[in-house]
Every structure is written in structure tokens, then in C-alpha cells.
Design an enzyme around this catalytic site. Structure first.
Site, short mmCIF file in Angstrom:
data_model
loop_
_atom_site.label_atom_id
_atom_site.label_comp_id
_atom_site.label_asym_id
_atom_site.label_seq_id
_atom_site.Cartn_x
_atom_site.Cartn_y
_atom_site.Cartn_z
N TYR A 2 0.81 -1.22 0.00
CA TYR A 2 0.00 0.00 0.00
C TYR A 2 0.85 1.28 0.00
O TYR A 2 0.29 2.37 -0.03
CB TYR A 2 -0.93 0.01 1.23
CG TYR A 2 -2.15 -0.86 1.06
CD1 TYR A 2 -2.06 -2.24 1.04
CD2 TYR A 2 -3.42 -0.29 0.93
CE1 TYR A 2 -3.17 -3.04 0.89
CE2 TYR A 2 -4.55 -1.08 0.78
CZ TYR A 2 -4.42 -2.45 0.76
OH TYR A 2 -5.54 -3.23 0.61
N LYS B 237 4.21 -14.75 3.56
CA LYS B 237 4.59 -15.65 2.45
C LYS B 237 6.11 -15.62 2.33
O LYS B 237 6.66 -15.34 1.27
CB LYS B 237 3.91 -15.21 1.15
CG LYS B 237 2.49 -15.69 1.00
CD LYS B 237 2.34 -17.19 0.79
CE LYS B 237 2.77 -17.59 -0.61
NZ LYS B 237 2.60 -19.07 -0.80
N ASP C 1 -1.54 -18.38 2.70
CA ASP C 1 -2.47 -19.22 1.94
C ASP C 1 -3.04 -20.33 2.82
O ASP C 1 -4.24 -20.62 2.81
CB ASP C 1 -1.83 -19.77 0.65
CG ASP C 1 -0.44 -20.38 0.87
OD1 ASP C 1 0.11 -20.29 1.99
OD2 ASP C 1 0.10 -20.95 -0.10
N ASP D 104 -5.98 -7.21 4.36
CA ASP D 104 -7.15 -6.77 3.61
C ASP D 104 -7.94 -7.99 3.14
O ASP D 104 -9.16 -8.09 3.35
CB ASP D 104 -6.70 -5.91 2.41
CG ASP D 104 -7.88 -5.42 1.60
OD1 ASP D 104 -8.86 -4.95 2.22
OD2 ASP D 104 -7.83 -5.50 0.36
N ASP E 81 -11.84 -9.74 4.73
CA ASP E 81 -13.08 -9.98 3.99
C ASP E 81 -13.51 -11.44 4.17
O ASP E 81 -14.70 -11.74 4.30
CB ASP E 81 -12.92 -9.66 2.50
CG ASP E 81 -13.29 -8.20 2.17
OD1 ASP E 81 -13.15 -7.33 3.05
OD2 ASP E 81 -13.72 -7.94 1.02
C1 IPM Z 1 -10.42 -1.78 3.33
C2 IPM Z 1 -10.53 -1.33 1.89
C3 IPM Z 1 -9.41 -0.39 1.53
C4 IPM Z 1 -8.11 -1.18 1.64
C5 IPM Z 1 -9.50 0.29 0.16
C6 IPM Z 1 -10.78 1.03 -0.02
C7 IPM Z 1 -8.35 1.21 -0.07
O1 IPM Z 1 -10.62 -2.43 1.05
O2 IPM Z 1 -10.41 -0.91 4.22
O3 IPM Z 1 -10.37 -2.98 3.59
O4 IPM Z 1 -7.72 -1.87 0.69
O5 IPM Z 1 -7.50 -1.11 2.70
MN MN Z 2 -10.78 -4.31 2.11
#
Ligand code: IPM
Ligand code: MN
Ligand code: NAD
Length: 365
Positions: free
Chosen positions: A139, A190, A223, A247, A251
Site C-alpha cells: 500500500y 509468504k 495461503d 485486507d 473480507d
Molecule cells: C479496506 C478497503 C481499503 C483497503 C481500500 C478502499 C483502499 O478495502 O479498508 O479494507 O484496501 O484497505
Molecule cells: Mn478491504
């Protein structure tokens, strides 16, 4: 003189304003019950302002936020009218980086087993915290394009891992584990492929973990961790990982809890109260453009985010009352459709706010 906590509210784009409205409503209800004093100031930073005025983060914004506010409550940024998402990087990533919010704290707590896509998983099985490095890695925005838009184009994106950055987030993971009575920390990387960058993570993890003899230190390749989170999530208490993997993995963790509409996060700079910087609190989900303006977005991620913010501000009782009301809404299915209810965003938020009430018997501790 006022001792009220000052909250900067940045609703942002898409469903951001809808869910943040419900989060503020919950915070106001919790403040009314507990006597906490909070002042809110809203900022209209996001795609509309950018398209209208060309302004993303206004000049002086960072200094103003850190001097005049105790916390930032953030919705989401991202709009299809800004295809390169430039404003999102200049608002959200700039706040994370320039305020040096090096921990992205993402708790994963399943509220009701009905919401978990895993067969036979219970609430106890999904109860861990992901600590995502938040100021470097892929990032960092380092790289470039050579011979852009030609058949010979080369694009690079560099993975920045500093000893200082890696050490402070790993140390925070152990401190967090110690504070929350967790028995282990799992670090995911990794290093088998990213031998330099993640080799550094391995070496630092070894050194820092040796200082915490009471906490089991474990390593999994990222992984494998993704697979284990699905097969046996109960083994995890605290996970620490780099920005990019954090990130992706959060999710996945959201899916275990019922979806992106359910989960909270805090971007923080830990330390003692005096040296602690302002925190930025946001749901894990984005602006979900297809849902925007329809009163269908689940406000729980934003409301749990507000509770996390209150906890961070030292208003633990207010945070707890919000969490109790959220849990009740989920159990009674007084929620939006994504988690099996029939309410709209506003109605689900109203239900939660109206169930933020004093709890008579305090049996714990
Ligand atoms: C998150 C989002 C952000 C990230 C994006 C919007 C830049 O996906 O906060 O998880 O990748 O960190
Ligand atoms: Mn995200
Ligand atoms: P997203 O999180 O916005 O939405 C993905 C899907 O998850 C949605 O289509 C919806 O099905 C579900 N979802 C998300 N939030 C929900 C909610 N509150 N209630 C019910 N369902 C919900 O991710 P995306 O579609 O990949 O990204 C959309 C935009 O948001 C992009 O511009 C992206 O960059 C941005 N984004 C911003 C943030 C942030 O500001 N923190 C985080 C992630 C994505």
C-alpha cells in the site's frame, strides 16, 4: 471548558452516509443512557466534493483532525464516477498513512451461528482478531510505469517492509493478546516466496515473540491461514499480518460472520493515553454503489464500528450497551435482508437505538 469527546464524522460515498447516520444514532442513544458527552462535526469529503471542487482532503485537514478531534468515524469512499478512485486514496489512505495509524484492528466475532456459512460452526468458533499492518507493504504507493500504454509496458509496485513498521505491529499483537487474555498469536506471511520482505517479518516475529513467554507464537503461510480460517477457525485468537494479506483475510473473516455488512474496524496508533493519536474507525465494507440510496445496506458494521470507537475512547459501558442491542437485533431478526431480516437500513438502526437501554444487573467481574 468541555470534556466532551469530539468526533469528526466523514460519511463519504455510496452507502457510507446511510450507515453512518445509524451509527451516530446508536452513539447518541448510548451517550444519553451513560451520560457520556460527545460532540459531532460532519465533513463532506468524498466523491461529490471531489467532482464538484477537485478537492479530496482539504489543506490543513490532517492538523485540524489531530488537534481538534478525539476520533474519526468514517463511512466509506469509492464511486464509479471516479474510475481510478483517486479521491479514495487521497482521503482514506492518506489519513491512515499521514496520521501514522499503523494498526488496523479488525475483530471477527460471530454473533449468531445462523449467519455463519460453515456447517456446524458456533459463536465460539469464530472469535478472533486480525491485526493488519496499516502503513506500508504493497500500500506504500511505490512503483511506476515504464513505456506506459505501449506493448512493452512495465509496471512495478513495491512491497515496503521496514523493521520499525513490522516490529511495532507485531509487538502490538502480543500486547493486545496479553491484554485480552489470549493464549496465542499467529503471524501470517509468504516468507517462502517473498524471501526478503517477509523474511524480515519472520526474523522480527522471532525476536518479539521471545519477549512474551506466556503467549504461544505460531506461524502459518497466508495461503494456509486462509484455508484454516475456513476449516478450523476456532484455533485462532490473534492474527497479525501485512497490509495486503490483512485486507484479503478480513473480507474472508467477514464472510464467517455473516457478510461485509457485519464487521467493524479501527485504524489506530497505540500508545499510552497521552501519546495516542486520533483513531479512525470505519466498517470493513466499502461504498457498495449498487446498494446506495435504497435503504437496504446493513448498518451493523458501522454501528459495531462506533462501539469500537467508544471503547477506544474509554467509554466501555456505552460500547457494551451498543453491542448488546446489536446482538438482540440479530437474534430477533430485526435486521436488514442480507442477514435474514425484513427491515430497511433506517428501521434496523432505529430498532438498535431504541434497545440501547441501561442494563440492570451487572453480574460480571
Ligand atoms: C479496506 C478497503 C481499503 C483497503 C481500500 C478502499 C483502499 O478495502 O479498508 O479494507 O484496501 O484497505
Ligand atoms: Mn478491504
Ligand atoms: P463493498 O464492500 O462496497 O461491497 C461488496 C458487496 O458486499 C456489496 O455489493 C454487497 O453485496 C456487500 N455489502 C457491503 N457492505 C454491505 C452492507 N453494509 N450491507 C449489506 N451488504 C453489504 O466492496 P466493493 O464493491 O469491492 O467496492 C465498492 C467501492 O468501495 C470501491 O470503490 C472500493 O474501492 C470501495 N471500498 C472502500 C472501502 C472503505 O472506504 N473503507 C472499503 C472497501 C471498498
Amino acid at each position: 471548558m468541555s470534556d466532551a469527546k469530539r468526533i469528526a464524522v466523514i460519511p463519504g460515498d455510496g452507502i457510507g452516509p446511510e450507515v453512518i447516520r445509524e451509527a451516530v444514532k446508536a452513539v447518541r442513544a448510548a451517550a444519553a443512557v451513560t451520560g457520556a458527552r460527545l460532540d459531532f462535526t460532519e465533513f463532506d469529503w468524498g466523491a461529490d466534493k471531489y467532482l464538484r471542487e477537485g478537492v479530496t482532503l482539504p489543506p490543513g485537514a490532517l492538523q485540524m483532525l489531530s488537534e481538534d478531534f478525539d476520533a474519526i468515524l468514517f463511512g466509506a469512499v469509492g464511486d464509479p464516477r471516479v474510475p481510478d478512485n483517486r479521491h479514495a486514496a487521497e482521503i482514506l489512505l492518506a489519513l491512515r498513512f499521514k496520521l501514522d495509524l499503523y494498526v488496523n484492528l479488525r475483530p471477527a466475532r460471530l454473533l449468531d451461528r445462523r449467519l455463519c456459512p460453515l456447517r456446524d460452526a458456533t459463536e465460539a468458533d469464530v472469535n478472533f482478531t486480525v491485526i493488519r499492518e496499516n502503513t506500508e507493504g504493497l500500500y506504500a504507493g511505490m512503483g511506476g510505469c515504464f513505456k506506459k500504454d505501449t506493448p512493452d509496458e512495465i509496471a512495478t509496485q513495491e512491497d515496503i517492509n521496514t523493521r520499525k513498521g513490522v516490529e511495532r505491529v507485531i509487538r502490538y499483537a502480543f500486547e493486545y493478546a496479553a491484554r485480552h487474555g489470549a493464549s496465542g498469536v499467529c503471524m501470517a506471511d509468504k516468507a517462502n516466496v517473498l524471501t526478503y520482505g517477509h523474511g524480515l517479518w519472520q526474523r522480527v516475529f522471532k525476536v518479539v515473540s521471545a519477549e512474551y513467554s506466556g503467549i504461544a507464537a505460531r506461524h502459518l503461510y497466508a495461503d494456509t491461514l486462509a484455508m484454516e480460517m475456513v476449516l478450523r477457525p476456532a484455533q485462532f485468537e490473534v492474527i497479525v499480518t501485512c497490509n495486503m494479506f490483512g485486507d484479503l483475510l478480513t473480507d474472508l473473516a467477514a464472510a464467517l460472520e455473516g457478510g461485509l455488512g457485519m464487521v467493524a474496524s479501527g485504524n489506530i496508533r497505540p500508545g499510552s493515553t497521552t501519546e495516542r493519536g486520533i483513531g479512525l474507525f470505519e466498517p470493513v465494507h466499502g461504498s457498495a454503489p449498487p446498494l446506495a440510496g435504497k435503504n437496504v445496506a446493513n448498518p451493523i458494521g458501522a454501528i459495531r464500528t462506533a462501539a469500537l470507537m467508544l471503547e477506544h475512547l474509554g467509554l466501555a459501558e456505552a460500547a457494551r450497551l451498543i453491542d448488546v442491542a446489536v446482538l438482540a437485533s440479530v437474534r430477533e431478526r430485526c435486521t436488514t435482508a442480507d442477514i435474514g431480516g425484513t427491515l430497511g437500513t433506517k428501521e434496523a438502526g432505529d430498532w438498535i437505538a431504541s434497545h440501547i437501554i441501561p442494563i440492570r444487573s451487572h453480574t460480571s467481574h
